[in-house]
Design a protein around this motif. Structure first.
Motif, PDB file in Angstrom:
ATOM      1  N   THR A  44       0.843  -1.202   0.000  1.00 50.82           N
ATOM      2  CA  THR A  44       0.000   0.000   0.000  1.00 50.82           C
ATOM      3  C   THR A  44       0.874   1.247   0.000  1.00 50.82           C
ATOM      4  OG1 THR A  44      -1.694  -1.212   1.235  1.00 50.82           O
ATOM      5  CG2 THR A  44      -1.860   1.196   1.207  1.00 50.82           C
ATOM      6  N   PHE A  45       1.928   1.214   0.823  1.00 47.72           N
ATOM      7  CA  PHE A  45       2.976   2.231   0.798  1.00 47.72           C
ATOM      8  C   PHE A  45       4.318   1.513   0.772  1.00 47.72           C
ATOM      9  CE2 PHE A  45      -0.638   4.300   2.799  1.00 47.72           C
ATOM     10  CZ  PHE A  45      -0.682   5.524   2.141  1.00 47.72           C
ATOM     11  N   MET A 205      -4.437  13.223   7.008  1.00 45.79           N
ATOM     12  CA  MET A 205      -4.763  12.615   5.716  1.00 45.79           C
ATOM     13  C   MET A 205      -3.500  12.595   4.862  1.00 45.79           C
ATOM     14  SD  MET A 205      -8.228  14.837   5.315  1.00 45.79           S
ATOM     15  CE  MET A 205      -7.439  16.106   6.327  1.00 45.79           C
ATOM     16  N   GLY A 206      -3.264  11.498   4.193  1.00 46.07           N
ATOM     17  CA  GLY A 206      -2.075  11.398   3.355  1.00 46.07           C
ATOM     18  C   GLY A 206      -2.291  10.443   2.203  1.00 46.07           C
ATOM     19  N   GLY A 207      -1.384  10.516   1.232  1.00 47.35           N
ATOM     20  CA  GLY A 207      -1.525   9.642   0.078  1.00 47.35           C
ATOM     21  C   GLY A 207      -0.249   9.513  -0.716  1.00 47.35           C
ATOM     22  N   ARG A 208      -0.290   8.565  -1.635  1.00 46.90           N
ATOM     23  CA  ARG A 208       0.862   8.249  -2.486  1.00 46.90           C
ATOM     24  C   ARG A 208       0.365   8.023  -3.910  1.00 46.90           C
ATOM     25  NH1 ARG A 208       2.621   2.908  -3.902  1.00 46.90           N
ATOM     26  NH2 ARG A 208       4.795   2.860  -4.621  1.00 46.90           N
ATOM     27  N   VAL A 209       1.020   8.683  -4.860  1.00 48.12           N
ATOM     28  CA  VAL A 209       0.722   8.491  -6.279  1.00 48.12           C
ATOM     29  C   VAL A 209       1.981   7.984  -6.960  1.00 48.12           C
ATOM     30  CG1 VAL A 209       0.005   9.570  -8.440  1.00 48.12           C
ATOM     31  CG2 VAL A 209      -1.023  10.308  -6.275  1.00 48.12           C
ATOM     32  N   LYS A 210       1.921   6.790  -7.493  1.00 46.91           N
ATOM     33  CA  LYS A 210       3.077   6.181  -8.145  1.00 46.91           C
ATOM     34  C   LYS A 210       3.257   6.777  -9.535  1.00 46.91           C
ATOM     35  CE  LYS A 210       4.978   1.563  -8.941  1.00 46.91           C
ATOM     36  NZ  LYS A 210       4.692   0.108  -8.860  1.00 46.91           N
ATOM     37  N   ILE A 211       4.481   7.216  -9.859  1.00 41.97           N
ATOM     38  CA  ILE A 211       4.736   7.831 -11.156  1.00 41.97           C
ATOM     39  C   ILE A 211       5.610   6.957 -12.053  1.00 41.97           C
ATOM     40  CG2 ILE A 211       4.354  10.205 -10.419  1.00 41.97           C
ATOM     41  CD1 ILE A 211       7.339  10.509  -9.993  1.00 41.97           C
ATOM     42  N   MET A 215       9.282   5.076  -8.235  1.00 44.99           N
ATOM     43  CA  MET A 215       9.144   6.438  -7.727  1.00 44.99           C
ATOM     44  C   MET A 215       7.685   6.786  -7.478  1.00 44.99           C
ATOM     45  SD  MET A 215      11.839   8.665  -9.998  1.00 44.99           S
ATOM     46  CE  MET A 215      13.553   8.162 -10.194  1.00 44.99           C
ATOM     47  N   SER A 216       7.458   7.635  -6.491  1.00 46.21           N
ATOM     48  CA  SER A 216       6.098   8.100  -6.214  1.00 46.21           C
ATOM     49  C   SER A 216       6.157   9.498  -5.620  1.00 46.21           C
ATOM     50  CB  SER A 216       5.388   7.152  -5.240  1.00 46.21           C
ATOM     51  OG  SER A 216       5.998   7.196  -3.957  1.00 46.21           O
ATOM     52  N   ILE A 217       5.030  10.217  -5.715  1.00 42.31           N
ATOM     53  CA  ILE A 217       4.859  11.521  -5.086  1.00 42.31           C
ATOM     54  C   ILE A 217       3.919  11.346  -3.897  1.00 42.31           C
ATOM     55  CG2 ILE A 217       4.030  13.882  -5.374  1.00 42.31           C
ATOM     56  CD1 ILE A 217       6.589  13.322  -6.886  1.00 42.31           C
ATOM     57  N   ASN A 218       4.333  11.830  -2.736  1.00 37.66           N
ATOM     58  CA  ASN A 218       3.548  11.695  -1.513  1.00 37.66           C
ATOM     59  C   ASN A 218       3.101  13.065  -1.003  1.00 37.66           C
ATOM     60  OD1 ASN A 218       4.384   9.080  -1.816  1.00 37.66           O
ATOM     61  ND2 ASN A 218       5.450   8.938   0.123  1.00 37.66           N
ATOM     62  N   ALA A 219       2.000  13.074  -0.278  1.00 37.79           N
ATOM     63  CA  ALA A 219       1.524  14.312   0.357  1.00 37.79           C
ATOM     64  C   ALA A 219       0.780  13.946   1.626  1.00 37.79           C
ATOM     65  CB  ALA A 219       0.624  15.096  -0.586  1.00 37.79           C
ATOM     66  N   GLU A 220       0.834  14.842   2.616  1.00 33.95           N
ATOM     67  CA  GLU A 220       0.081  14.633   3.849  1.00 33.95           C
ATOM     68  C   GLU A 220      -0.328  15.977   4.439  1.00 33.95           C
ATOM     69  OE1 GLU A 220       2.970  12.441   6.188  1.00 33.95           O
ATOM     70  OE2 GLU A 220       3.502  14.259   7.299  1.00 33.95           O
ATOM     71  N   TYR A 221      -1.468  15.956   5.126  1.00 39.50           N
ATOM     72  CA  TYR A 221      -2.001  17.173   5.741  1.00 39.50           C
ATOM     73  C   TYR A 221      -2.629  16.795   7.072  1.00 39.50           C
ATOM     74  CZ  TYR A 221      -4.832  21.380   6.446  1.00 39.50           C
ATOM     75  OH  TYR A 221      -5.402  22.520   6.967  1.00 39.50           O
ATOM     76  N   ASP A 222      -2.336  17.590   8.103  1.00 38.76           N
ATOM     77  CA  ASP A 222      -2.888  17.349   9.432  1.00 38.76           C
ATOM     78  C   ASP A 222      -3.757  18.527   9.850  1.00 38.76           C
ATOM     79  OD1 ASP A 222      -1.437  14.813  10.501  1.00 38.76           O
ATOM     80  OD2 ASP A 222       0.155  16.022   9.616  1.00 38.76           O
ATOM     81  N   TYR A 223      -4.961  18.210  10.233  1.00 38.74           N
ATOM     82  CA  TYR A 223      -5.905  19.252  10.671  1.00 38.74           C
ATOM     83  C   TYR A 223      -6.018  19.223  12.187  1.00 38.74           C
ATOM     84  CZ  TYR A 223     -10.263  21.706  11.579  1.00 38.74           C
ATOM     85  OH  TYR A 223     -11.213  22.558  12.078  1.00 38.74           O
ATOM     86  N   LEU A 224      -5.695  20.357  12.802  1.00 38.69           N
ATOM     87  CA  LEU A 224      -5.815  20.511  14.255  1.00 38.69           C
ATOM     88  C   LEU A 224      -6.929  21.507  14.538  1.00 38.69           C
ATOM     89  CD1 LEU A 224      -4.533  19.852  17.080  1.00 38.69           C
ATOM     90  CD2 LEU A 224      -3.209  21.965  16.794  1.00 38.69           C
ATOM     91  N   PRO A 225      -8.061  21.060  15.072  1.00 41.23           N
ATOM     92  CA  PRO A 225      -9.159  21.994  15.379  1.00 41.23           C
ATOM     93  C   PRO A 225      -8.709  23.078  16.341  1.00 41.23           C
ATOM     94  CG  PRO A 225      -9.935  19.731  15.456  1.00 41.23           C
ATOM     95  CD  PRO A 225      -8.442  19.661  15.331  1.00 41.23           C
ATOM     96  N   SER A 226      -9.213  24.269  16.139  1.00 39.79           N
ATOM     97  CA  SER A 226      -8.844  25.402  16.982  1.00 39.79           C
ATOM     98  C   SER A 226      -9.405  25.241  18.396  1.00 39.79           C
ATOM     99  CB  SER A 226      -9.357  26.706  16.369  1.00 39.79           C
ATOM    100  OG  SER A 226     -10.768  26.652  16.223  1.00 39.79           O
TER     101      SER A 226
END
Length: 296
Positions: A44-45, A205-211, A215-226
């Motif tokens: 998966t990763f 939230m995060g993800g991986r796109v295989k190119i 090789m792959s491009i990864n991204a992640e984002y974390d949301y912290l409520p105020s």
């Protein structure tokens, strides 16, 4: 007479065709029965981290993974600091597979001179078809920072300790795309002010796109409520990465507005933003060593 011979030949041919059909059908049934069991989805990763976040992937039983996570200074620090390359934050970690599902790990980070440990267990593994659509792992971590702070000599080891619990939920949609969602609970034994919460919730939230094949491009984002951390200015962590698989190890190039690489720190202590150039360039490297001899 000719009609009788023709009829006998036709009957023999029909019997042979029926025998062949029966044999082919039997072979097909055997093949279907051989593949009727669960077929688990793998890869998966390609690494145990998307960038800062941990993935559902685990180190296999009897294997030791040596993890190096490195972040330079901010890119907007100017030419005097060589755009951040003069400064560095480093984490060294060792992850061990007790079983294929159960992993433990320890690490030490130069950021606040922090020691950390974790336990990760894979609860569910995605299968082909509809039997199990996702992989699920549970992760528990503990961190303790040891940096000396002037005027705060009263900070004992207990007050410097924080914990996190995460549910890692991932799905491999295809050979190209994998996504992960991480609900997170954090607990701090000591917080800066009474207005800050000891118990904090976040969502990653995060993800991986295989190119290419490796090789792959990864991204992640974390949301912290105020309203959970109010005494300091905290921004949501956002990171981009480029994974390069080179056989024995995975090399990841990283861009992030978070300097720390530990859950209890980057989720609630990220003070930089991408818009202002508060970006830390760095890399992750993981190398596996088999300590247990596998028999066929």
């Amino acid at each position: 007479m000719n009609k009788l011979i023709f009829f006998l030949l036709a009957a023999v041919s029909f019997q042979r065709l029926r025998a062949q059909d029966s044999t082919l059908l039997h072979m097909l049934n055997d093949s279907m029965e051989a593949h009727s069991g669960k077929s688990y989805v793998s890869g998966t990763f390609k690494a145990t981290h998307i960038i800062n976040m941990q993935t559902v992937e685990s180190t296999v039983a009897g294997a030791l993974s040596f993890v190096i996570q490195h972040r330079f200074g901010k890119l907007n620090s100017g030419s005097y600091n060589f755009f951040g390359l003069d400064n560095a934050t480093l984490r060294l970690g060792l992850d061990y597979g007790i079983t294929d599902r159960l992993n433990v790990g320890i690490g030490r980070s130069s950021y606040l001179k922090t020691f950390d440990g974790f336990v990760k267990y894979k609860l569910l593994q995605q299968t082909d078809g509809r039997q199990m659509p996702v992989s699920v792992s549970v992760l528990g971590t503990v961190t303790n920072y040891t940096q000396r702070i002037t005027g705060k000599e009263y900070l004992t080891a207990n007050l410097r300790t924080a914990y996190s619990g995460q549910l890692l939920i991932a799905r491999k949609f295809s050979r190209i795309l994998s996504l992960e969602v991480i609900p997170t609970y954090l607990h701090y034994n000591l917080v800066p002010t009474v207005a800050d919460k000891n118990d904090v919730f976040a969502l990653g939230m995060g993800g991986r796109v295989k190119i290419t094949k490796r090789m792959s491009i990864n991204a992640e984002y974390d949301y912290l409520p105020s309203s959970q951390v109010v005494s300091t200015s905290v921004h949501n962590s956002f990171s981009l990465g480029w994974d390069i698989e080179t056989g024995g190890h995975v090399f990841q190039l990283v861009f992030s507005n978070s300097q720390s690489m530990l859950e209890t720190q980057y989720l609630t202590q990220t003070d930089g933003t991408w818009g202002k150039g508060d970006i830390y360039f760095g890399f992750n490297i993981s190398r596996n060593f088999n300590l247990k001899k596998h028999t066929k």
